[in-house]
Write a protein that holds these residues in place. Structure first.
Motif, PDB file in Angstrom:
ATOM      1  N   VAL A  23       0.848  -1.186   0.000  1.00  0.00           N
ATOM      2  CA  VAL A  23       0.000   0.000   0.000  1.00  0.00           C
ATOM      3  C   VAL A  23       0.887   1.241   0.000  1.00  0.00           C
ATOM      4  N   PHE A  24       0.565   2.170  -0.900  1.00  0.00           N
ATOM      5  CA  PHE A  24       1.350   3.391  -1.064  1.00  0.00           C
ATOM      6  C   PHE A  24       0.447   4.611  -1.001  1.00  0.00           C
ATOM      7  N   GLN A  25       1.081   5.772  -0.917  1.00  0.00           N
ATOM      8  CA  GLN A  25       0.367   7.026  -1.067  1.00  0.00           C
ATOM      9  C   GLN A  25       1.241   7.951  -1.895  1.00  0.00           C
ATOM     10  N   ASP A  26       0.606   8.870  -2.598  1.00  0.00           N
ATOM     11  CA  ASP A  26       1.326   9.861  -3.375  1.00  0.00           C
ATOM     12  C   ASP A  26       1.432  11.130  -2.538  1.00  0.00           C
ATOM     13  N   ILE A  27       2.646  11.668  -2.453  1.00  0.00           N
ATOM     14  CA  ILE A  27       2.864  12.912  -1.719  1.00  0.00           C
ATOM     15  C   ILE A  27       3.553  13.909  -2.642  1.00  0.00           C
ATOM     16  N   GLU A  28       3.369  15.181  -2.356  1.00  0.00           N
ATOM     17  CA  GLU A  28       4.058  16.216  -3.118  1.00  0.00           C
ATOM     18  C   GLU A  28       5.309  16.619  -2.358  1.00  0.00           C
ATOM     19  N   VAL A  29       6.426  16.686  -3.090  1.00  0.00           N
ATOM     20  CA  VAL A  29       7.695  17.102  -2.507  1.00  0.00           C
ATOM     21  C   VAL A  29       8.288  18.212  -3.370  1.00  0.00           C
ATOM     22  N   ARG A  30       9.062  19.074  -2.720  1.00  0.00           N
ATOM     23  CA  ARG A  30       9.721  20.162  -3.438  1.00  0.00           C
ATOM     24  C   ARG A  30      11.156  19.728  -3.741  1.00  0.00           C
ATOM     25  N   THR A  31      11.535  19.845  -5.000  1.00  0.00           N
ATOM     26  CA  THR A  31      12.888  19.488  -5.421  1.00  0.00           C
ATOM     27  C   THR A  31      13.862  20.588  -4.998  1.00  0.00           C
TER      28      THR A  31
END
Length: 165
Positions: free
Chosen positions: A40-48
């Motif tokens: 089970v996964f989740q998508d997260i937003e990250v800043r490069t």
């Protein structure tokens, strides 16, 4: 048909921080070794470092109602012979509402706990007023992928998104 019922092969099921994690064991049948694993996964937003925002898929850590999770079911034929008429049935845990599939489309769904499968557009469920209404994605209780023949050494993945209730 060699139906792999993911719920039937789960050795342990645990809720880690509110998200279901399927831990599957190998399934061996007369035609060879067929292994199925769930994660089970989740998508997260990250800043490069350059300041751009990108989406990254990570194992589930913390979820709250309204969050989406992605169930990935991977499979491999570890035997020396093809395995024919393979189907994977995967329940949607009751704490989740099915949203959509990712990648390979499902072949059929169930809205009655896995008793009967069909196309979502053809299924109905009881409405609050006692009559039948068309089934919606949130009514889905099980997904079925019919893989057909899985050649020796072949592998693949099926996945679906669900929202935490």
């Amino acid at each position: 048909m060699n139906t792999i019922d993911v719920l039937g092969i789960v050795r342990k099921q645990r809720w880690a921080l509110g998200a279901a994690a399927l831990l599957c064991a190998a399934v061996v049948n007369a035609q060879g070794a067929f292994e199925v694993k769930g994660a089970v996964f989740q998508d997260i937003e990250v800043r490069t470092p350059e300041g751009e925002v990108e989406t990254k898929r990570v194992p589930v850590a913390t979820v709250v109602p309204g969050n989406e999770v992605i169930y990935e079911i991977t499979y491999v034929n570890q035997g020396d012979a093809p395995i024919t008429e393979v189907a994977i049935n995967n329940p949607v845990p009751p704490q989740l509402a099915f949203v959509d599939v990712e990648g390979a489309p499902y072949t059929a769904v169930s809205v009655d706990g896995g008793q009967a499968f069909g196309a979502l557009a053809e299924l109905t469920v009881p409405a609050d007023d006692g009559r039948e209404r068309p089934a919606q994605p949130a009514d889905v209780t099980h997904l079925r992928w019919v893989l057909g023949v899985v050649a020796p050494g072949s592998n693949g993945k099926v996945a679906f998104r669900a929202r935490v209730k």
